[in-house]
Write a protein that holds these residues in place. Structure first.
Motif, mmCIF file in Angstrom:
data_model
loop_
_atom_site.group_PDB
_atom_site.id
_atom_site.type_symbol
_atom_site.label_atom_id
_atom_site.label_comp_id
_atom_site.label_asym_id
_atom_site.label_seq_id
_atom_site.Cartn_x
_atom_site.Cartn_y
_atom_site.Cartn_z
ATOM 1 N N GLU A 166 0.753 -0.769 -0.239
ATOM 2 C CA GLU A 166 0.585 0.064 0.100
ATOM 3 C C GLU A 166 1.091 0.834 -0.197
ATOM 4 O O GLU A 166 0.695 2.200 -0.663
ATOM 5 C CB GLU A 166 -0.511 -0.085 1.302
ATOM 6 N N ALA A 167 2.170 1.066 0.811
ATOM 7 C CA ALA A 167 2.995 2.302 0.919
ATOM 8 C C ALA A 167 3.634 2.805 -0.154
ATOM 9 O O ALA A 167 3.603 3.298 -1.049
ATOM 10 C CB ALA A 167 3.558 2.511 1.857
ATOM 11 N N ALA A 168 3.951 1.762 -0.961
ATOM 12 C CA ALA A 168 4.365 1.829 -2.433
ATOM 13 C C ALA A 168 3.616 2.210 -3.025
ATOM 14 O O ALA A 168 4.046 2.331 -3.998
ATOM 15 C CB ALA A 168 4.870 0.202 -2.426
ATOM 16 N N ALA A 169 2.046 1.700 -3.506
ATOM 17 C CA ALA A 169 1.508 2.343 -3.906
ATOM 18 C C ALA A 169 0.659 3.573 -4.412
ATOM 19 O O ALA A 169 1.083 4.678 -5.271
ATOM 20 C CB ALA A 169 0.449 0.850 -4.204
ATOM 21 N N ARG A 170 1.507 3.915 -3.283
ATOM 22 C CA ARG A 170 0.893 5.458 -2.656
ATOM 23 C C ARG A 170 1.956 6.134 -3.494
ATOM 24 O O ARG A 170 1.816 7.512 -4.066
ATOM 25 C CB ARG A 170 0.991 5.725 -1.592
ATOM 26 N N LEU A 171 3.356 6.153 -3.090
ATOM 27 C CA LEU A 171 4.433 6.511 -4.222
ATOM 28 C C LEU A 171 4.810 6.100 -5.293
ATOM 29 O O LEU A 171 4.898 7.552 -5.921
ATOM 30 C CB LEU A 171 5.828 5.975 -2.448
ATOM 31 N N ARG A 172 4.088 5.088 -5.743
ATOM 32 C CA ARG A 172 4.385 5.585 -6.937
ATOM 33 C C ARG A 172 3.547 6.199 -7.854
ATOM 34 O O ARG A 172 3.459 6.665 -8.287
ATOM 35 C CB ARG A 172 3.914 3.840 -7.646
ATOM 36 N N ARG A 173 1.900 6.204 -7.199
ATOM 37 C CA ARG A 173 0.945 7.767 -7.632
ATOM 38 C C ARG A 173 1.585 9.187 -7.212
ATOM 39 O O ARG A 173 1.756 10.002 -7.993
ATOM 40 C CB ARG A 173 -0.477 7.816 -6.702
ATOM 41 N N ARG A 174 2.417 9.175 -5.984
ATOM 42 C CA ARG A 174 3.425 10.955 -5.915
ATOM 43 C C ARG A 174 4.214 11.047 -6.843
ATOM 44 O O ARG A 174 4.491 12.199 -8.004
ATOM 45 C CB ARG A 174 3.670 10.642 -4.689
ATOM 46 N N ILE A 175 4.855 9.828 -7.263
ATOM 47 C CA ILE A 175 6.166 10.220 -8.659
ATOM 48 C C ILE A 175 5.295 10.106 -9.369
ATOM 49 O O ILE A 175 5.997 11.330 -10.917
ATOM 50 C CB ILE A 175 6.690 8.215 -8.650
ATOM 51 N N ALA A 176 3.945 9.646 -9.900
ATOM 52 C CA ALA A 176 3.347 9.922 -11.404
ATOM 53 C C ALA A 176 2.968 11.524 -11.118
ATOM 54 O O ALA A 176 2.857 12.273 -12.455
ATOM 55 C CB ALA A 176 1.896 8.777 -11.674
ATOM 56 N N ILE A 177 2.242 11.973 -9.857
ATOM 57 C CA ILE A 177 1.703 13.254 -9.878
ATOM 58 C C ILE A 177 2.931 14.459 -10.317
ATOM 59 O O ILE A 177 3.667 15.471 -10.799
ATOM 60 C CB ILE A 177 1.338 13.457 -8.638
ATOM 61 N N THR A 178 4.343 14.042 -9.978
ATOM 62 C CA THR A 178 5.475 14.401 -9.970
ATOM 63 C C THR A 178 6.232 14.328 -11.156
ATOM 64 O O THR A 178 6.856 15.369 -11.656
ATOM 65 C CB THR A 178 6.979 13.942 -8.598
ATOM 66 N N GLN A 179 5.811 13.790 -12.247
ATOM 67 C CA GLN A 179 6.275 13.509 -13.577
ATOM 68 C C GLN A 179 5.589 14.452 -14.174
ATOM 69 O O GLN A 179 5.868 14.962 -15.091
ATOM 70 C CB GLN A 179 6.350 11.889 -13.589
ATOM 71 N N GLY A 180 4.578 14.916 -13.603
ATOM 72 C CA GLY A 180 3.187 15.083 -14.253
ATOM 73 C C GLY A 180 2.040 14.231 -15.134
ATOM 74 O O GLY A 180 1.669 14.335 -15.946
ATOM 75 N N SER A 181 2.529 13.045 -15.519
ATOM 76 C CA SER A 181 2.143 11.990 -15.745
ATOM 77 C C SER A 181 0.461 11.992 -15.332
ATOM 78 O O SER A 181 -0.820 10.916 -16.010
ATOM 79 C CB SER A 181 2.590 10.543 -15.848
ATOM 80 N N ALA A 182 0.129 12.458 -14.055
ATOM 81 C CA ALA A 182 -1.065 12.353 -13.531
ATOM 82 C C ALA A 182 -2.142 13.684 -14.068
ATOM 83 O O ALA A 182 -3.195 13.598 -13.468
ATOM 84 C CB ALA A 182 -1.119 12.275 -11.646
ATOM 85 N N LEU A 183 -1.298 14.191 -14.766
ATOM 86 C CA LEU A 183 -1.974 15.710 -14.902
ATOM 87 C C LEU A 183 -2.418 15.256 -16.228
ATOM 88 O O LEU A 183 -2.666 14.668 -17.017
ATOM 89 C CB LEU A 183 -1.094 16.997 -15.422
ATOM 90 N N PRO A 184 -3.558 16.236 -16.358
ATOM 91 C CA PRO A 184 -4.317 15.743 -17.940
ATOM 92 C C PRO A 184 -3.894 16.542 -19.128
ATOM 93 O O PRO A 184 -2.650 17.121 -19.206
ATOM 94 C CB PRO A 184 -6.030 17.069 -18.099
ATOM 95 N N ALA A 185 -3.554 15.998 -20.396
ATOM 96 C CA ALA A 185 -2.611 15.557 -21.142
ATOM 97 C C ALA A 185 -2.283 17.193 -21.366
ATOM 98 O O ALA A 185 -0.796 17.289 -22.041
ATOM 99 C CB ALA A 185 -3.393 14.759 -22.916
ATOM 100 N N LYS A 186 -2.971 17.929 -21.445
ATOM 101 C CA LYS A 186 -2.978 19.532 -22.427
ATOM 102 C C LYS A 186 -2.361 19.952 -21.270
ATOM 103 O O LYS A 186 -1.844 21.002 -21.437
ATOM 104 C CB LYS A 186 -4.279 20.026 -22.617
ATOM 105 N N ASP A 187 -2.228 19.985 -19.871
ATOM 106 C CA ASP A 187 -2.372 20.224 -19.009
ATOM 107 C C ASP A 187 -0.168 19.849 -18.479
ATOM 108 O O ASP A 187 1.052 20.910 -17.973
ATOM 109 C CB ASP A 187 -2.814 20.706 -17.389
ATOM 110 N N ARG A 188 0.156 18.910 -19.390
ATOM 111 C CA ARG A 188 1.995 18.760 -18.961
ATOM 112 C C ARG A 188 2.349 19.121 -19.372
ATOM 113 O O ARG A 188 2.375 20.161 -20.705
ATOM 114 C CB ARG A 188 1.839 17.202 -19.918
#
Length: 234
Positions: A207-229
């Protein structure tokens, strides 16, 4: 912290830690020569761009700084810039030889050679006294000293050295993540989050690992809408 403040803090760290007069502020006295001002500004922009994840700007500004410093014919000044360049790598867990400095090592100062060894986690005991005061405890393997380092880049460098030497505690990793996050330094933040995620996975803390991977995705910008990346030039 805005970009201008981040750059100023970075250069203060360079001046205090490496004794680089070219990077020091010139609040009084005669006007510094043009090469000094150009080198200072270029190194500020180079370091800020690298930590933010913009390799293209970082390399262009580093080349400009090197060119200005080379005009002096002084290996010690050029070595200072190379050490600062390599320190940003250690802060971001890019753990590789400081090639630019090694070419200058024969003509560098004793303190600069000790600092280069420190960046690789290989400073000998007799070299620790030559390091900036705030880095000595980390060089000796004291992980508890990291929170007491007020300057964010110095703190991340110390954490990176401890990780190289196998002495980075979980608290050091958390501190490095928090520091990089507060500064908005994408590159080191991604590096330290990845280390923490890998450790969580190895410990079976899914669970902790999954939470960290989601944070990594946010930092990379991949969690943002495509037009905002924004494109990360790593």
């Amino acid at each position: 912290m805005n970009t201008a403040t981040t750059r100023a803090a970075t250069i203060r760290w360079a001046a205090l830690s490496l004794g680089a007069s070219l990077l020091a502020g010139c609040a009084s006295g005669p006007k510094p020569p043009d090469w000094q001002l150009e080198a200072k500004g270029a190194m500020e922009r180079s370091v800020a761009a690298y930590m933010e994840g913009n390799s293209r700007v970082e390399q262009a500004e580093l080349t400009r700084a090197r060119s200005q410093l080379a005009r002096t014919g002084r290996a010690d000044l050029l070595a200072t810039a190379e050490l600062l360049h390599c320190a940003t790598r250690v802060a971001s867990l890019v753990l590789e030889p400081c090639a630019g400095f090694e070419a200058l090592r024969p003509d560098a100062t004793e303190a600069q050679r000790a600092y280069a060894d420190y960046l690789r986690g290989q400073v000998p005991p007799q070299g620790i006294a030559l390091l900036p005061a705030l880095q000595r405890a980390a060089a000796a393997g004291d992980a508890g000293a990291v929170p007491g380092i007020a300057d964010p880049l110095s703190q991340l460098v110390a954490a990176g050295v401890l990780l190289q030497t196998g002495k980075a505690s979980p608290a050091v990793i958390v501190q490095a993540i928090d520091t990089a996050s507060k500064q908005g330094w994408r590159r080191p933040l991604l590096a330290w989050l990845t280390v923490q995620a890998q450790r969580a996975e190895l410990a079976g803390e899914l669970e902790a690992a999954a939470r960290l991977r989601r944070r990594i995705a946010i930092t990379q910008g991949s969690a943002l809408p495509a037009k905002d990346r924004t494109k990360d030039n790593q």
